[in-house]
Design a protein around this motif. Structure first.
Motif, PDB file in Angstrom:
ATOM      1  N   LEU A  41       0.850  -1.188   0.000  1.00 50.24           N
ATOM      2  CA  LEU A  41       0.000   0.000   0.000  1.00 50.24           C
ATOM      3  C   LEU A  41       0.887   1.239   0.000  1.00 50.24           C
ATOM      4  CD1 LEU A  41      -2.636  -1.224   2.597  1.00 50.24           C
ATOM      5  CD2 LEU A  41      -3.037  -0.814   0.182  1.00 50.24           C
ATOM      6  N   THR A  42       0.322   2.352  -0.380  1.00 49.16           N
ATOM      7  CA  THR A  42       1.054   3.608  -0.421  1.00 49.16           C
ATOM      8  C   THR A  42       1.029   4.268   0.948  1.00 49.16           C
ATOM      9  OG1 THR A  42       0.413   3.916  -2.728  1.00 49.16           O
ATOM     10  CG2 THR A  42       1.148   5.881  -1.535  1.00 49.16           C
ATOM     11  N   ASN A  43       2.200   4.694   1.404  1.00 53.24           N
ATOM     12  CA  ASN A  43       2.289   5.497   2.631  1.00 53.24           C
ATOM     13  C   ASN A  43       2.026   6.949   2.224  1.00 53.24           C
ATOM     14  OD1 ASN A  43       2.941   7.003   4.864  1.00 53.24           O
ATOM     15  ND2 ASN A  43       5.011   6.194   5.087  1.00 53.24           N
ATOM     16  N   ILE A  44       0.811   7.401   2.432  1.00 56.11           N
ATOM     17  CA  ILE A  44       0.461   8.752   1.988  1.00 56.11           C
ATOM     18  C   ILE A  44       1.096   9.839   2.849  1.00 56.11           C
ATOM     19  CG2 ILE A  44      -1.651   8.050   0.814  1.00 56.11           C
ATOM     20  CD1 ILE A  44      -3.243   9.114   3.240  1.00 56.11           C
ATOM     21  N   ASP A  45       1.714   9.459   3.985  1.00 54.67           N
ATOM     22  CA  ASP A  45       2.429  10.440   4.808  1.00 54.67           C
ATOM     23  C   ASP A  45       3.813  10.758   4.238  1.00 54.67           C
ATOM     24  OD1 ASP A  45       0.304  10.551   6.549  1.00 54.67           O
ATOM     25  OD2 ASP A  45       1.214   9.239   8.043  1.00 54.67           O
ATOM     26  N   HIS A  46       4.357   9.846   3.430  1.00 56.42           N
ATOM     27  CA  HIS A  46       5.696  10.024   2.849  1.00 56.42           C
ATOM     28  C   HIS A  46       6.696  10.447   3.923  1.00 56.42           C
ATOM     29  CE1 HIS A  46       4.112   9.358  -1.115  1.00 56.42           C
ATOM     30  NE2 HIS A  46       3.167  10.246  -0.876  1.00 56.42           N
ATOM     31  N   SER A  47       6.755   9.644   4.992  1.00 54.34           N
ATOM     32  CA  SER A  47       7.591   9.961   6.152  1.00 54.34           C
ATOM     33  C   SER A  47       8.477   8.768   6.499  1.00 54.34           C
ATOM     34  CB  SER A  47       6.682  10.292   7.349  1.00 54.34           C
ATOM     35  OG  SER A  47       7.439  10.370   8.535  1.00 54.34           O
ATOM     36  N   PRO A  55      -6.664   5.455   1.889  1.00 47.39           N
ATOM     37  CA  PRO A  55      -7.961   4.816   2.154  1.00 47.39           C
ATOM     38  C   PRO A  55      -8.568   4.111   0.942  1.00 47.39           C
ATOM     39  CG  PRO A  55      -7.910   7.012   3.089  1.00 47.39           C
ATOM     40  CD  PRO A  55      -6.664   6.866   2.251  1.00 47.39           C
ATOM     41  N   LYS A  56      -8.417   4.683  -0.242  1.00 49.00           N
ATOM     42  CA  LYS A  56      -8.965   4.069  -1.445  1.00 49.00           C
ATOM     43  C   LYS A  56      -8.266   2.734  -1.727  1.00 49.00           C
ATOM     44  CE  LYS A  56     -10.012   5.048  -6.273  1.00 49.00           C
ATOM     45  NZ  LYS A  56      -9.908   6.005  -7.369  1.00 49.00           N
ATOM     46  N   GLU A  57      -6.932   2.725  -1.640  1.00 48.72           N
ATOM     47  CA  GLU A  57      -6.176   1.483  -1.833  1.00 48.72           C
ATOM     48  C   GLU A  57      -6.541   0.453  -0.766  1.00 48.72           C
ATOM     49  OE1 GLU A  57      -1.882   2.814  -3.732  1.00 48.72           O
ATOM     50  OE2 GLU A  57      -1.988   2.241  -1.637  1.00 48.72           O
ATOM     51  N   GLN A  58      -6.656   0.930   0.459  1.00 47.92           N
ATOM     52  CA  GLN A  58      -6.967   0.045   1.579  1.00 47.92           C
ATOM     53  C   GLN A  58      -8.296  -0.686   1.322  1.00 47.92           C
ATOM     54  OE1 GLN A  58      -7.296   2.182   5.271  1.00 47.92           O
ATOM     55  NE2 GLN A  58      -7.144   0.344   6.505  1.00 47.92           N
ATOM     56  N   PHE A  59      -9.307   0.049   0.902  1.00 49.18           N
ATOM     57  CA  PHE A  59     -10.613  -0.536   0.622  1.00 49.18           C
ATOM     58  C   PHE A  59     -10.509  -1.547  -0.523  1.00 49.18           C
ATOM     59  CE2 PHE A  59     -14.695  -0.382  -1.693  1.00 49.18           C
ATOM     60  CZ  PHE A  59     -15.513  -0.920  -0.717  1.00 49.18           C
ATOM     61  N   GLN A  60      -9.760  -1.194  -1.583  1.00 52.45           N
ATOM     62  CA  GLN A  60      -9.603  -2.095  -2.731  1.00 52.45           C
ATOM     63  C   GLN A  60      -8.914  -3.398  -2.324  1.00 52.45           C
ATOM     64  OE1 GLN A  60      -7.472   0.530  -5.379  1.00 52.45           O
ATOM     65  NE2 GLN A  60      -9.334   1.157  -6.447  1.00 52.45           N
ATOM     66  N   VAL A  61      -7.896  -3.302  -1.474  1.00 51.16           N
ATOM     67  CA  VAL A  61      -7.162  -4.487  -1.034  1.00 51.16           C
ATOM     68  C   VAL A  61      -8.055  -5.385  -0.175  1.00 51.16           C
ATOM     69  CG1 VAL A  61      -5.306  -5.248   0.511  1.00 51.16           C
ATOM     70  CG2 VAL A  61      -4.844  -3.560  -1.262  1.00 51.16           C
ATOM     71  N   VAL A  62      -8.804  -4.803   0.731  1.00 52.95           N
ATOM     72  CA  VAL A  62      -9.703  -5.598   1.570  1.00 52.95           C
ATOM     73  C   VAL A  62     -10.725  -6.319   0.685  1.00 52.95           C
ATOM     74  CG1 VAL A  62     -11.502  -5.472   3.343  1.00 52.95           C
ATOM     75  CG2 VAL A  62      -9.353  -4.227   3.656  1.00 52.95           C
ATOM     76  N   ARG A  63     -11.249  -5.612  -0.295  1.00 50.23           N
ATOM     77  CA  ARG A  63     -12.205  -6.218  -1.226  1.00 50.23           C
ATOM     78  C   ARG A  63     -11.560  -7.358  -2.027  1.00 50.23           C
ATOM     79  NH1 ARG A  63     -14.937  -1.794  -4.650  1.00 50.23           N
ATOM     80  NH2 ARG A  63     -13.951  -2.913  -6.313  1.00 50.23           N
TER      81      ARG A  63
END
Length: 131
Positions: A41-47, A55-63
Motif C-alpha cells: 500500500l502507499t504510505n500517503i504520509d511520505h515519512s 484509504p482508497k487502496e486500503q478498501f480495494q485491497v480488503v475487497r
C-alpha cells in the motif's frame, strides 16, 4: 503464531529497501494464521517516522482479499532507522485487536522482521514461523 513463507519475507524486505528513506506499509492476507499473499500500500504520509494507508487502496485491497477468500491477518510497515518494535505511535494507532502488527526494520546491517499483537495499548510479541 503467524506463518509467513520465506518468499513473502523477502518481498517485505525488498519493499522496505525500495521505499527508503520512507516507511512502507501494507497488508498480509491468508487463512488460519498462514499468510499466502501480501499487498503493498502507499504510505500517503511520505515519512520515515510514520505511515498512513491510502484509504482508497486500503478498501480495494480488503475487497480483493475477500474475493480471494482470504482474511487480513496483519498490517505491516517498516522502520528504516529503528528496531522492529512498536513505537508509541504504533501502539496508539493499533485499533484492530484481531490482527497482527508486523514490523520490518532496516536499522541493523541485516533486515529484521517481528510480529506483535496489540490490544488496548498492551503489546505482546508474536512468534513468526517462516515456512
Amino acid at each position: 503464531m503467524l506463518q509467513i513463507p520465506q518468499q513473502i519475507i523477502n518481498d517485505l524486505f525488498d519493499h522496505a529497501k525500495t521505499g527508503l528513506p520512507e516507511e512502507v506499509c501494507g497488508y498480509l492476507a491468508g487463512t488460519n494464521s498462514q499468510v499466502v499473499k501480501h499487498f503493498r500500500l502507499t504510505n500517503i504520509d511520505h515519512s520515515n517516522e510514520h505511515f498512513s494507508f491510502d484509504p482508497k487502496e486500503q478498501f480495494q485491497v480488503v475487497r480483493e482479499a475477500r474475493k480471494l477468500g482470504l482474511e487480513i491477518l496483519a498490517n505491516y510497515h517498516s522502520h528504516p532507522e529503528t528496531p522492529a518494535r512498536p513505537s508509541q505511535e504504533d501502539i496508539r494507532l493499533a485499533f484492530d485487536p484481531n490482527i497482527s502488527y508486523v514490523i520490518v526494520s532496516l536499522a541493523a546491517k541485516l533486515p529484521d522482521v517481528k510480529s506483535f499483537r496489540i490490544r488496548g495499548g498492551e503489546v505482546e510479541k508474536e512468534e513468526i514461523q517462516i515456512i
